[in-house]
Design a protein around this motif. Structure first.
Motif, mmCIF file in Angstrom:
data_model
loop_
_atom_site.group_PDB
_atom_site.id
_atom_site.type_symbol
_atom_site.label_atom_id
_atom_site.label_comp_id
_atom_site.label_asym_id
_atom_site.label_seq_id
_atom_site.Cartn_x
_atom_site.Cartn_y
_atom_site.Cartn_z
ATOM 1 N N LYS A 54 0.826 -1.206 0.000
ATOM 2 C CA LYS A 54 0.000 0.000 0.000
ATOM 3 C C LYS A 54 0.867 1.266 0.000
ATOM 4 N N SER A 55 1.927 1.267 0.794
ATOM 5 C CA SER A 55 2.825 2.420 0.830
ATOM 6 C C SER A 55 3.520 2.621 -0.511
ATOM 7 N N ALA A 56 3.902 1.500 -1.145
ATOM 8 C CA ALA A 56 4.543 1.571 -2.456
ATOM 9 C C ALA A 56 3.574 2.137 -3.498
ATOM 10 N N TYR A 57 2.321 1.694 -3.431
ATOM 11 C CA TYR A 57 1.293 2.193 -4.359
ATOM 12 C C TYR A 57 1.085 3.695 -4.167
ATOM 13 N N ASN A 58 1.004 4.124 -2.915
ATOM 14 C CA ASN A 58 0.815 5.547 -2.628
ATOM 15 C C ASN A 58 2.000 6.383 -3.122
ATOM 16 N N LEU A 59 3.213 5.812 -3.014
ATOM 17 C CA LEU A 59 4.403 6.509 -3.491
ATOM 18 C C LEU A 59 4.345 6.690 -5.008
ATOM 19 N N ILE A 60 3.937 5.628 -5.708
ATOM 20 C CA ILE A 60 3.833 5.697 -7.169
ATOM 21 C C ILE A 60 2.816 6.754 -7.583
ATOM 22 N N GLN A 61 1.658 6.737 -6.941
ATOM 23 C CA GLN A 61 0.618 7.708 -7.278
ATOM 24 C C GLN A 61 1.073 9.139 -6.999
ATOM 25 N N SER A 62 1.832 9.303 -5.910
ATOM 26 C CA SER A 62 2.349 10.634 -5.582
ATOM 27 C C SER A 62 3.301 11.132 -6.667
ATOM 28 N N ARG A 63 4.183 10.234 -7.139
ATOM 29 C CA ARG A 63 5.129 10.605 -8.191
ATOM 30 C C ARG A 63 4.403 10.945 -9.493
ATOM 31 N N LEU A 64 3.325 10.201 -9.788
ATOM 32 C CA LEU A 64 2.609 10.383 -11.053
ATOM 33 C C LEU A 64 1.708 11.613 -11.041
ATOM 34 N N THR A 65 1.461 12.177 -9.872
ATOM 35 C CA THR A 65 0.612 13.373 -9.796
ATOM 36 C C THR A 65 1.417 14.632 -9.478
ATOM 37 N N THR A 66 2.723 14.483 -9.289
ATOM 38 C CA THR A 66 3.583 15.637 -9.015
ATOM 39 C C THR A 66 4.161 16.162 -10.322
ATOM 40 N N PRO A 67 3.840 17.398 -10.723
ATOM 41 C CA PRO A 67 4.354 17.944 -11.982
ATOM 42 C C PRO A 67 5.881 17.906 -12.029
ATOM 43 N N LEU A 68 6.422 17.610 -13.199
ATOM 44 C CA LEU A 68 7.865 17.505 -13.383
ATOM 45 C C LEU A 68 8.366 18.708 -14.163
ATOM 46 N N GLN A 69 9.395 19.384 -13.629
ATOM 47 C CA GLN A 69 10.013 20.495 -14.342
ATOM 48 C C GLN A 69 11.131 19.979 -15.229
ATOM 49 N N LEU A 70 11.076 20.333 -16.502
ATOM 50 C CA LEU A 70 12.066 19.888 -17.473
ATOM 51 C C LEU A 70 13.241 20.862 -17.530
ATOM 52 N N GLY A 71 14.351 20.375 -18.085
ATOM 53 C CA GLY A 71 15.530 21.212 -18.253
ATOM 54 C C GLY A 71 16.580 20.984 -17.183
ATOM 55 N N TYR A 72 17.850 21.199 -17.549
ATOM 56 C CA TYR A 72 18.937 21.032 -16.576
ATOM 57 C C TYR A 72 20.159 21.893 -16.887
ATOM 58 N N SER A 73 20.009 22.856 -17.819
ATOM 59 C CA SER A 73 21.152 23.710 -18.150
ATOM 60 C C SER A 73 20.637 25.074 -18.594
ATOM 61 N N CYS A 74 21.076 26.139 -17.905
ATOM 62 C CA CYS A 74 20.602 27.476 -18.264
ATOM 63 C C CYS A 74 21.633 28.527 -17.870
#
Length: 284
Positions: free
Chosen positions: A77-97
């Protein structure tokens, strides 16, 4: 401020409006002038996000292994909740500026407000109007370097790290697999170091981009037409190449197997690209 974010569940990219990030004690706040789109890395990130949950697991078996280990320790259950949290957290792209420092953390002593700096780091040097950058991921842009060129600093650092890891020196023969941006930067650094180059790619267009700095004494091979093994043997007088640097991505271990065929005894292999690392034991 505006920033580019990706939905990790669908791969959909949007422009988000959010508050300015806070400036931590050990870093600086940077107003972005230019941010670099890393076509290979970011294309891979977007394609992975568009896949189903099973597809994501196949694409990133390393993360799947971590989830399995986590579920054994914390429960399914904790693993499932972790996956769902990752999939609903917006990801910022880019790594050089590159950009201008508008605020300095209290522990930062080497950089001042108004300095123009090159910034690195996934999750830090993103496609956003303002970023917080830790002190170890920021460097002043020297006089005479254009802001656009400075935006490539992270990629230059990756290429330079690969060259250093290879321990290539004057007169060494070095085979570069993949002549994309990282491969071209790697080739230029190796030429400045006095190495003999073997540049390999499946694209004739990529190989033609080398004309400005690869000489007639170097070797260019289109691997979609010719494996190049006989040419490399002739180029190295039957000894094999001293170093191989893989700057390409692959879903299998074919590039590693190819490297084994062209490397000399006790040669050095450096992997920069995203590929499956399945080492054949006997030749290594």
């Amino acid at each position: 401020m505006k920033k580019i974010i990706q939905n990790p569940k669908t791969g959909h990219i949007t422009i988000d409006i959010s508050a300015l990030p806070q400036c931590g004690k050990n870093g600086v706040l940077v107003k972005t002038y230019y941010s670099l789109i890393s076509s290979g890395t970011e294309k891979n990130t977007v394609e992975t996000a568009k896949k189903s949950l099973l597809g994501k697991a196949k694409k990133r078996p390393d993360l799947l292994g971590k989830i399995i280990d986590f579920s054994k320790k914390e429960g399914i259950k904790s693993a499932y909740n972790l996956i769902q949290s990752r999939l609903t957290t917006p990801l910022q792209l880019g790594y050089s500026c590159v950009g201008e420092v508008i605020e300095v953390g209290e522990n930062e002593k080497n950089i001042m407000v108004g300095d123009v700096v090159a910034c690195a780091g996934a999750g830090y040097a993103t496609h956003a109007e303002v970023n917080f950058i830790p002190s170890n991921l920021v460097s002043k842009v020297p006089d005479g370097v254009s802001y656009k060129d400075a935006a490539y600093s992270t990629l230059g650092a990756i290429a330079l790290h690969g060259v250093r890891q290879s321990s290539a020196s004057i007169g060494d023969s070095v085979c570069i697999l993949g002549m994309g941006l990282i491969g071209c930067l790697t080739a230029q650094l190796l030429k400045a170091q006095g190495c003999r180059l073997i540049c390999i790619d499946v694209s004739e267009k990529a190989l033609s981009s080398l004309d400005g700095f690869v000489s007639e004494n170097d070797l260019k091979i289109n691997s979609s037409k010719d494996s190049g093994l006989k040419k490399i043997q002739s180029f190295t007088r039957g000894r094999g190449v001293d170093r191989v640097i893989i700057a390409a991505s692959s879903k299998d271990s074919s590039l590693i197997n190819y490297s084994v065929e062209v490397l000399r005894d006790r040669g050095t292999l450096v992997i920069l690209g995203d590929l499956k690392v399945d080492i054949p034991r006997e030749p290594f």
